[in-house]
Motif scaffolding. Structure first.
Motif, PDB file in Angstrom:
ATOM      1  N   LEU A  80       0.848  -1.187   0.000  1.00  0.00           N
ATOM      2  CA  LEU A  80       0.000   0.000   0.000  1.00  0.00           C
ATOM      3  C   LEU A  80       0.886   1.240   0.000  1.00  0.00           C
ATOM      4  CD1 LEU A  80      -2.844   1.259   0.259  1.00  0.00           C
ATOM      5  CD2 LEU A  80      -2.571   1.076   2.734  1.00  0.00           C
ATOM      6  N   THR A  81       0.685   2.108  -0.992  1.00  0.00           N
ATOM      7  CA  THR A  81       1.534   3.298  -1.095  1.00  0.00           C
ATOM      8  C   THR A  81       0.769   4.602  -0.952  1.00  0.00           C
ATOM      9  OG1 THR A  81       1.324   3.321  -3.498  1.00  0.00           O
ATOM     10  CG2 THR A  81       3.227   2.139  -2.566  1.00  0.00           C
ATOM     11  N   ARG A  82      -0.457   4.651  -1.439  1.00  0.00           N
ATOM     12  CA  ARG A  82      -1.249   5.886  -1.435  1.00  0.00           C
ATOM     13  C   ARG A  82      -2.709   5.572  -1.170  1.00  0.00           C
ATOM     14  NH1 ARG A  82       2.820   8.648  -1.278  1.00  0.00           N
ATOM     15  NH2 ARG A  82       3.980   9.359  -3.066  1.00  0.00           N
ATOM     16  N   TRP A  83      -3.397   6.563  -0.652  1.00  0.00           N
ATOM     17  CA  TRP A  83      -4.847   6.556  -0.574  1.00  0.00           C
ATOM     18  C   TRP A  83      -5.339   7.646  -1.511  1.00  0.00           C
ATOM     19  CZ3 TRP A  83      -7.141   2.710   1.762  1.00  0.00           C
ATOM     20  CH2 TRP A  83      -6.524   2.074   2.832  1.00  0.00           C
ATOM     21  N   VAL A  84      -6.313   7.331  -2.326  1.00  0.00           N
ATOM     22  CA  VAL A  84      -6.935   8.325  -3.197  1.00  0.00           C
ATOM     23  C   VAL A  84      -8.324   8.588  -2.631  1.00  0.00           C
ATOM     24  CG1 VAL A  84      -7.748   8.844  -5.515  1.00  0.00           C
ATOM     25  CG2 VAL A  84      -5.656   7.520  -5.198  1.00  0.00           C
ATOM     26  N   LEU A  85      -8.625   9.853  -2.390  1.00  0.00           N
ATOM     27  CA  LEU A  85      -9.913  10.232  -1.826  1.00  0.00           C
ATOM     28  C   LEU A  85     -10.624  11.156  -2.799  1.00  0.00           C
ATOM     29  CD1 LEU A  85      -7.649  10.198   0.617  1.00  0.00           C
ATOM     30  CD2 LEU A  85      -9.651  10.716   1.945  1.00  0.00           C
ATOM     31  N   SER A  86     -11.923  10.981  -2.899  1.00  0.00           N
ATOM     32  CA  SER A  86     -12.724  11.946  -3.658  1.00  0.00           C
ATOM     33  C   SER A  86     -13.906  12.353  -2.789  1.00  0.00           C
ATOM     34  CB  SER A  86     -13.182  11.371  -4.993  1.00  0.00           C
ATOM     35  OG  SER A  86     -14.081  10.317  -4.804  1.00  0.00           O
ATOM     36  N   PHE A  87     -14.294  13.597  -2.946  1.00  0.00           N
ATOM     37  CA  PHE A  87     -15.354  14.175  -2.141  1.00  0.00           C
ATOM     38  C   PHE A  87     -16.493  14.608  -3.048  1.00  0.00           C
ATOM     39  CE2 PHE A  87     -11.397  14.852   0.097  1.00  0.00           C
ATOM     40  CZ  PHE A  87     -11.711  14.509   1.407  1.00  0.00           C
ATOM     41  N   SER A  88     -17.723  14.281  -2.647  1.00  0.00           N
ATOM     42  CA  SER A  88     -18.918  14.752  -3.350  1.00  0.00           C
ATOM     43  C   SER A  88     -19.720  15.602  -2.376  1.00  0.00           C
ATOM     44  CB  SER A  88     -19.778  13.579  -3.814  1.00  0.00           C
ATOM     45  OG  SER A  88     -19.063  12.761  -4.703  1.00  0.00           O
ATOM     46  N   ASP A  89     -20.108  16.779  -2.805  1.00  0.00           N
ATOM     47  CA  ASP A  89     -20.863  17.706  -1.963  1.00  0.00           C
ATOM     48  C   ASP A  89     -22.265  17.166  -1.708  1.00  0.00           C
ATOM     49  OD1 ASP A  89     -21.888  19.890  -0.631  1.00  0.00           O
ATOM     50  OD2 ASP A  89     -21.921  21.190  -2.394  1.00  0.00           O
ATOM     51  N   ARG A  90     -22.643  17.071  -0.451  1.00  0.00           N
ATOM     52  CA  ARG A  90     -23.977  16.622  -0.047  1.00  0.00           C
ATOM     53  C   ARG A  90     -24.734  17.721   0.694  1.00  0.00           C
ATOM     54  NH1 ARG A  90     -25.779  11.876  -0.231  1.00  0.00           N
ATOM     55  NH2 ARG A  90     -26.960  12.104   1.679  1.00  0.00           N
ATOM     56  N   SER A  91     -24.238  18.937   0.645  1.00  0.00           N
ATOM     57  CA  SER A  91     -24.826  20.034   1.408  1.00  0.00           C
ATOM     58  C   SER A  91     -26.291  20.261   1.062  1.00  0.00           C
ATOM     59  CB  SER A  91     -24.034  21.322   1.186  1.00  0.00           C
ATOM     60  OG  SER A  91     -22.720  21.155   1.620  1.00  0.00           O
ATOM     61  N   GLU A  92     -26.612  20.261  -0.217  1.00  0.00           N
ATOM     62  CA  GLU A  92     -27.990  20.499  -0.632  1.00  0.00           C
ATOM     63  C   GLU A  92     -28.910  19.380  -0.151  1.00  0.00           C
ATOM     64  OE1 GLU A  92     -29.958  21.503  -4.814  1.00  0.00           O
ATOM     65  OE2 GLU A  92     -27.936  22.309  -4.591  1.00  0.00           O
ATOM     66  N   VAL A  93     -28.464  18.144  -0.259  1.00  0.00           N
ATOM     67  CA  VAL A  93     -29.254  17.004   0.204  1.00  0.00           C
ATOM     68  C   VAL A  93     -29.503  17.114   1.698  1.00  0.00           C
ATOM     69  CG1 VAL A  93     -29.226  14.493   0.527  1.00  0.00           C
ATOM     70  CG2 VAL A  93     -28.452  15.474  -1.630  1.00  0.00           C
ATOM     71  N   GLU A  94     -28.471  17.448   2.451  1.00  0.00           N
ATOM     72  CA  GLU A  94     -28.616  17.566   3.905  1.00  0.00           C
ATOM     73  C   GLU A  94     -29.532  18.727   4.276  1.00  0.00           C
ATOM     74  OE1 GLU A  94     -27.730  15.251   6.025  1.00  0.00           O
ATOM     75  OE2 GLU A  94     -26.777  14.124   4.409  1.00  0.00           O
ATOM     76  N   GLN A  95     -29.476  19.824   3.532  1.00  0.00           N
ATOM     77  CA  GLN A  95     -30.372  20.963   3.773  1.00  0.00           C
ATOM     78  C   GLN A  95     -31.817  20.559   3.534  1.00  0.00           C
ATOM     79  OE1 GLN A  95     -29.856  24.008   5.024  1.00  0.00           O
ATOM     80  NE2 GLN A  95     -32.022  24.464   4.828  1.00  0.00           N
TER      81      GLN A  95
END
Length: 111
Positions: A85-100
């Motif tokens: 294991l050398t790296r972690w790749v992370l991606s983020f998706s905005d959920r602000s509208e759904v949570e609102q």
């Protein structure tokens, strides 16, 4: 991206979308632990996520200015040719509208 070979899991790369969304310039983010940047120092929570590779989960993250962001985090492991294991790749998706919308719906139900 995070360095998986270091126990601090420092950030090794951020794209312009990360910088715009979370307010951290690449020069400020590189070399710092992701838990410090986005999760208010909750390293145990981040290590728990990293213990389950190929994870998708909803998390709360904070911008550089302290604004709360509701995001879905997708996590993948990168391995070398020998399987290390050398790296972690992370991606983020905005959920602000759904949570609102979810909060508004809950408020309507309780009224």
């Amino acid at each position: 991206m995070l360095d998986a070979t270091s126990t601090a899991r420092p950030v090794t790369y951020v794209n312009p979308a990360f910088a715009a969304y979370f307010g951290w310039r690449e020069a400020d983010a590189i070399g710092r632990p992701l838990a410090t940047l986005l999760f208010r120092g909750e390293e145990s929570g981040l290590h728990g996520l990293l213990a389950a590779p190929e994870t998708r989960c909803r998390v709360k993250a904070w911008t550089k200015e302290g604004a709360l962001r509701h995001v879905e985090l997708a996590l993948g492991a990168v391995r070398s040719a020998d399987g290390k294991l050398t790296r972690w790749v992370l991606s983020f998706s905005d959920r602000s509208e759904v949570e609102q919308l979810r909060a508004e719906l809950a408020e309507l139900r309780s009224a």
